[in-house]
Design a protein around this motif. Structure first.
Motif, PDB file in Angstrom:
ATOM      1  N   ILE A   2      13.618 -32.701 -14.051  1.00 42.05           N
ATOM      2  CA  ILE A   2      12.849 -32.754 -14.574  1.00 42.05           C
ATOM      3  C   ILE A   2      13.071 -33.475 -16.355  1.00 42.05           C
ATOM      4  O   ILE A   2      13.689 -33.409 -16.673  1.00 42.05           O
ATOM      5  CB  ILE A   2      11.665 -31.641 -14.976  1.00 42.05           C
ATOM      6  N   ILE A   4      11.068 -33.518 -19.213  1.00 42.50           N
ATOM      7  CA  ILE A   4       9.778 -33.263 -20.245  1.00 42.50           C
ATOM      8  C   ILE A   4       9.328 -34.045 -21.375  1.00 42.50           C
ATOM      9  O   ILE A   4       8.049 -33.676 -21.141  1.00 42.50           O
ATOM     10  CB  ILE A   4      10.417 -31.862 -21.042  1.00 42.50           C
ATOM     11  N   THR A  12      16.647 -32.069 -16.694  1.00 39.61           N
ATOM     12  CA  THR A  12      16.855 -30.941 -16.180  1.00 39.61           C
ATOM     13  C   THR A  12      16.847 -30.619 -14.459  1.00 39.61           C
ATOM     14  O   THR A  12      15.580 -31.362 -13.722  1.00 39.61           O
ATOM     15  CB  THR A  12      16.069 -29.719 -16.191  1.00 39.61           C
ATOM     16  N   ILE A  14      16.231 -29.406 -11.155  1.00 38.12           N
ATOM     17  CA  ILE A  14      15.058 -28.246 -10.451  1.00 38.12           C
ATOM     18  C   ILE A  14      16.074 -27.633  -8.592  1.00 38.12           C
ATOM     19  O   ILE A  14      14.600 -27.486  -8.515  1.00 38.12           O
ATOM     20  CB  ILE A  14      13.786 -28.481 -10.510  1.00 38.12           C
ATOM     21  N   PHE A  38      21.234 -26.025 -10.995  1.00 35.56           N
ATOM     22  CA  PHE A  38      19.022 -25.160 -10.813  1.00 35.56           C
ATOM     23  C   PHE A  38      19.643 -25.224 -12.139  1.00 35.56           C
ATOM     24  O   PHE A  38      20.169 -23.930 -12.563  1.00 35.56           O
ATOM     25  CB  PHE A  38      19.237 -24.780  -9.768  1.00 35.56           C
ATOM     26  N   GLY A  39      18.475 -25.470 -12.585  1.00 37.17           N
ATOM     27  CA  GLY A  39      17.991 -25.149 -14.549  1.00 37.17           C
ATOM     28  C   GLY A  39      19.540 -25.495 -15.097  1.00 37.17           C
ATOM     29  O   GLY A  39      19.415 -25.454 -16.522  1.00 37.17           O
ATOM     30  N   HIS A  40      20.609 -26.973 -15.030  1.00 38.13           N
ATOM     31  CA  HIS A  40      21.738 -27.119 -15.650  1.00 38.13           C
ATOM     32  C   HIS A  40      20.562 -28.665 -16.109  1.00 38.13           C
ATOM     33  O   HIS A  40      19.698 -29.223 -15.103  1.00 38.13           O
ATOM     34  CB  HIS A  40      22.624 -26.896 -15.191  1.00 38.13           C
ATOM     35  N   LYS A  41      21.629 -29.143 -17.142  1.00 38.04           N
ATOM     36  CA  LYS A  41      21.334 -30.553 -17.733  1.00 38.04           C
ATOM     37  C   LYS A  41      21.820 -31.961 -17.461  1.00 38.04           C
ATOM     38  O   LYS A  41      23.237 -31.602 -17.265  1.00 38.04           O
ATOM     39  CB  LYS A  41      20.913 -30.606 -19.569  1.00 38.04           C
ATOM     40  N   LYS A  55      15.679 -32.811 -26.085  1.00 42.63           N
ATOM     41  CA  LYS A  55      14.664 -32.347 -25.299  1.00 42.63           C
ATOM     42  C   LYS A  55      13.760 -31.968 -25.679  1.00 42.63           C
ATOM     43  O   LYS A  55      13.747 -31.319 -26.969  1.00 42.63           O
ATOM     44  CB  LYS A  55      15.509 -30.792 -24.270  1.00 42.63           C
ATOM     45  N   TYR A  56      12.687 -31.312 -24.750  1.00 43.35           N
ATOM     46  CA  TYR A  56      11.631 -31.345 -25.816  1.00 43.35           C
ATOM     47  C   TYR A  56      11.124 -31.993 -26.477  1.00 43.35           C
ATOM     48  O   TYR A  56      10.625 -32.474 -27.029  1.00 43.35           O
ATOM     49  CB  TYR A  56      11.129 -29.335 -26.112  1.00 43.35           C
ATOM     50  N   VAL A  58      12.731 -32.672 -29.032  1.00 42.52           N
ATOM     51  CA  VAL A  58      13.401 -32.689 -30.469  1.00 42.52           C
ATOM     52  C   VAL A  58      14.748 -32.373 -30.185  1.00 42.52           C
ATOM     53  O   VAL A  58      15.222 -32.070 -29.310  1.00 42.52           O
ATOM     54  CB  VAL A  58      12.385 -31.483 -30.573  1.00 42.52           C
ATOM     55  N   ILE A  60      18.385 -30.380 -29.528  1.00 42.89           N
ATOM     56  CA  ILE A  60      18.786 -28.801 -29.327  1.00 42.89           C
ATOM     57  C   ILE A  60      19.871 -28.823 -29.142  1.00 42.89           C
ATOM     58  O   ILE A  60      20.191 -27.331 -29.868  1.00 42.89           O
ATOM     59  CB  ILE A  60      18.170 -28.333 -27.805  1.00 42.89           C
ATOM     60  N   HIS A  74      26.425 -29.469 -21.753  1.00 41.51           N
ATOM     61  CA  HIS A  74      26.086 -27.797 -21.245  1.00 41.51           C
ATOM     62  C   HIS A  74      26.679 -27.261 -22.525  1.00 41.51           C
ATOM     63  O   HIS A  74      27.518 -28.042 -23.392  1.00 41.51           O
ATOM     64  CB  HIS A  74      26.357 -27.073 -20.218  1.00 41.51           C
ATOM     65  N   VAL A  75      26.953 -25.385 -22.641  1.00 38.87           N
ATOM     66  CA  VAL A  75      27.943 -25.403 -23.428  1.00 38.87           C
ATOM     67  C   VAL A  75      29.704 -26.060 -24.480  1.00 38.87           C
ATOM     68  O   VAL A  75      29.955 -25.883 -25.295  1.00 38.87           O
ATOM     69  CB  VAL A  75      28.006 -23.866 -23.127  1.00 38.87           C
TER      70      VAL A  75
END
Lengths: 89, 384
Positions: A2, A4, A12, A14, A38-41, A55-56, A58, A60, A74-75
Motif C-alpha cells: 500500500i 498511502i 507498506t 500487506i 508484512f507491515g514493513h516498508k 509516509k502519510y 509527511v 516520519i 526500518h530502524v
C-alpha cells in the motif's frame, strides 16, 4: 503493498514479500532487494542519507545511510525525528 | 439518527444501566468488592482517594465524580471509610438526581457490618435502577472515545482509519469524539495543531506534549527511548512519528475543537472532535479517563490483541490482523482485515463499524462485557 499518499517515498507490505519479487508503482517496477515482512516498508526510490522518509504524505524519519530503491526501510537505516517535528514542520 | 438509550434525570443518555459500588478510597475496597460480588453490581475500586495533592487530587476527584455521574450508571452506592480526602457526600452530589446511597465503614461498626448493610443498600438500588427503560435518543447525544493498544502496521493502515470514519460520521451527526493518549499523539502534535479550530487550541495541543517532554526530561529520558515499543518495531513501525501519525487517524479528519484534561467532561453542548490530555502509562488508566469524562462507548484498535474493557462502558475491539483474530478470537469484536486483504473498501468497512456501534449503543454486548473484562484504574497525570 500500500502507498498511502502520493508524496510517499515508501510503500507498506500487506503480505510477506521475498527478495527478488517485483512490485509495481508509478515509480515503475521495483525489484525487492530483501525479504520484506508484512507491515514493513519498502523504498519506492533511492533515499539519500539525511533525506526524509515520507509516509502519510509527511516526514516520519530521516535516512541514516543512503537507502536503495527496493530496500527494506526500518530502524536499521532510519532515525526518529520526533524532537524535530513535534511542534510542526 | 436515533438509538434506544437510558435518559438520566440530568438529561444525559446512557447505553447501559449499571449499578455501581464505588470506593472513595483504597481503604474501603474490600467492603466494596464484597458487596459487588454478593449482588452482581459493578465494583469500582482503586488505589487513590487520600494523601494526594494538586493536580493528582483534582484528577482523582474528577474520575470518581465521572463514575457516579456517568450516563451508563443507573444508580450508585458510595462506600467510604470515614476519614479520607475524597468525601462521600461530594461524590453523592455527582449523581444529579439518580438513586444513590452512602455507607461509611467506620460509622456502621466495621467491615462485616458494612458488608451486610451494603448488600441491602445495593439490592435497593438494583430494584430502583430496574425501573429505568430504554427510550429513543439521538446519536448526537453520544460521545465516542477512541484508543489503541499493541499497535501494528494494520492499526495505522486499516483499524485506525476505519474508526476514524466512524468518528467522522458521528461528528457529522452532531456527536462528539475523544482522542487521547497524549504520549502516543506526541510525535504528531505539530500535524494535529494544524487541524485545530483556533490558534489557542493549536497552542494547547503543543503545550500538553511539552509537559510530557518535561516529565521525561526530569528523569534524564526522552519518550522516544520507550516508544515505539519492541512489539511496534517488530511489526514494522519505525519511529514514534510514524506510530503517532497512524494512531491519530482513529480520531477522524474533522477540526479539533479543544483540549480537555484527563477525565474532564466536555463543555455542555460541545460536539466534534476533542483531545483529552490523558494519564501516562497503562491503557486502562487512559480508558478510565476517557470513559469517566463522559464517553458512553469506546472503540479500541489493537494489532497484537488486547482483551481489556471498561467497568462502565462497552469497548469495541477492532483489529485488522488475521493472526490476532485467530489467537484472540473471543476477545475481538470487529474484523477490519478485509480492508488490507481485499474484499472491502475503507468506506464500506467504516459503514459496517458504524452499524456495529449503533447495535452496541442499543444494547448488544461487546466481548469484554461478556467476559467480565471491565477494568477500572486511576492513573497519573503528567505534571509540568
Amino acid at each position: 503493498m500500500i502507498i498511502i499518499d502520493p508524496r510517499d517515498n515508501v510503500a507498506t507490505a500487506i503480505k510477506d514479500l521475498g527478495t527478488g519479487e517485483q512490485i509495481y508503482a508509478k515509480h515503475g517496477t521495483i525489484r525487492l532487494l530483501r525479504d520484506i515482512p508484512f507491515g514493513h516498508k519498502i523504498a519506492l526510490q533511492a533515499i539519500a542519507k539525511g533525506e526524509y522518509v515520507i509516509k502519510y504524505g509527511v516526514p516520519i524519519g530521516r535516512a541514516t545511510v543512503t537507502i536503495d530503491r527496493g530496500d527494506h526501510v526500518h530502524v536499521h537505516n532510519v532515525a526518529d525525528i520526533t524532537d524535530e517535528v513535534r511542534k510542526g514542520v | 439518527m436515533e438509538f434506544m438509550g437510558y435518559r438520566r434525570p440530568d438529561g444525559w443518555v446512557g447505553v447501559r444501566n449499571h449499578v455501581v459500588v464505588v470506593s472513595t478510597v483504597m481503604c474501603s475496597s474490600t467492603v466494596t468488592r464484597a458487596i459487588a460480588d454478593a449482588t452482581g453490581t459493578v465494583p469500582i475500586t482503586h488505589e487513590a482517594g487520600c494523601l494526594e495533592l494538586g493536580p493528582s487530587r483534582d484528577h482523582t476527584e474528577r474520575v470518581l465524580e465521572g463514575v457516579v455521574s456517568h450516563p451508563n450508571v443507573g444508580a450508585a452506592l458510595i462506600v467510604g471509610l470515614g476519614c479520607e480526602q475524597v468525601k462521600a457526600e461530594s461524590l453523592a452530589a455527582a449523581a444529579r438526581g439518580k438513586p444513590v446511597r452512602l455507607l461509611k465503614v467506620r460509622d456502621v461498626g466495621g467491615t462485616e457490618h458494612a458488608r451486610k448493610q451494603g448488600i441491602e443498600l445495593a439490592q435497593e438500588l438494583l430494584a430502583e435502577a430496574a425501573g429505568a427503560h430504554r427510550e429513543p435518543a439521538g446519536l448526537h447525544e453520544l460521545t465516542l472515545a477512541t484508543q489503541c493498544g499493541s499497535s501494528d502496521t494494520g492499526s495505522g493502515l486499516a483499524s485506525n482509519p476505519v474508526v476514524g470514519l466512524l468518528a467522522d460520521k458521528l461528528v457529522a451527526l452532531g456527536g462528539s469524539v475523544l482522542l487521547g493518549e497524549t504520549a502516543s499523539l506526541y510525535g504528531a502534535a505539530g500535524f494535529m495543531a494544524k487541524r485545530a479550530a483556533s490558534h489557542e487550541v493549536a497552542r494547547r495541543i503543543i503545550e500538553i506534549t511539552d509537559v510530557v517532554e518535561q516529565y521525561y526530561a526530569r528523569m534524564g529520558k526522552s519518550l522516544t527511548e520507550a516508544n515505539p515499543t519492541p512489539g511496534n518495531i517488530a511489526s514494522g513501525l519505525t519511529t514514534l512519528v510514524e506510530k503517532s501519525l497512524g494512531g491519530v487517524r482513529k480520531g477522524g479528519t474533522t477540526p479539533i475543537q479543544g483540549v480537555v484534561s484527563a477525565a474532564e467532561p466536555l463543555p455542555s453542548r460541545a460536539s466534534g472532535l476533542w483531545i483529552m490530555d490523558t494519564s501516562l502509562g497503562l491503557g486502562t488508566h487512559i480508558t478510565t479517563d476517557m470513559v469517566t469524562g463522559g464517553a458512553q462507548i469506546l472503540a479500541y484498535t489493537t494489532g497484537g490483541g488486547n482483551p481489556v474493557g471498561s467497568a462502565l462502558a462497552p469497548v469495541i475491539k477492532v483489529t485488522a490482523t488475521l493472526s490476532t483474530l485467530e489467537a484472540m478470537a473471543d476477545n475481538m469484536d470487529f474484523d477490519a482485515s478485509p480492508v488490507l486483504l481485499g474484499g472491502e473498501s475503507l468506506q464500506e468497512c467504516g459503514e459496517r463499524l458504524f452499524a456495529e456501534y449503533v447495535a452496541v449503543a442499543n444494547g448488544k454486548l461487546t466481548r469484554a462485557e461478556e467476559l467480565g473484562n471491565g477494568l477500572f484504574a486511576i492513573g497519573q497525570v503528567p505534571i509540568a
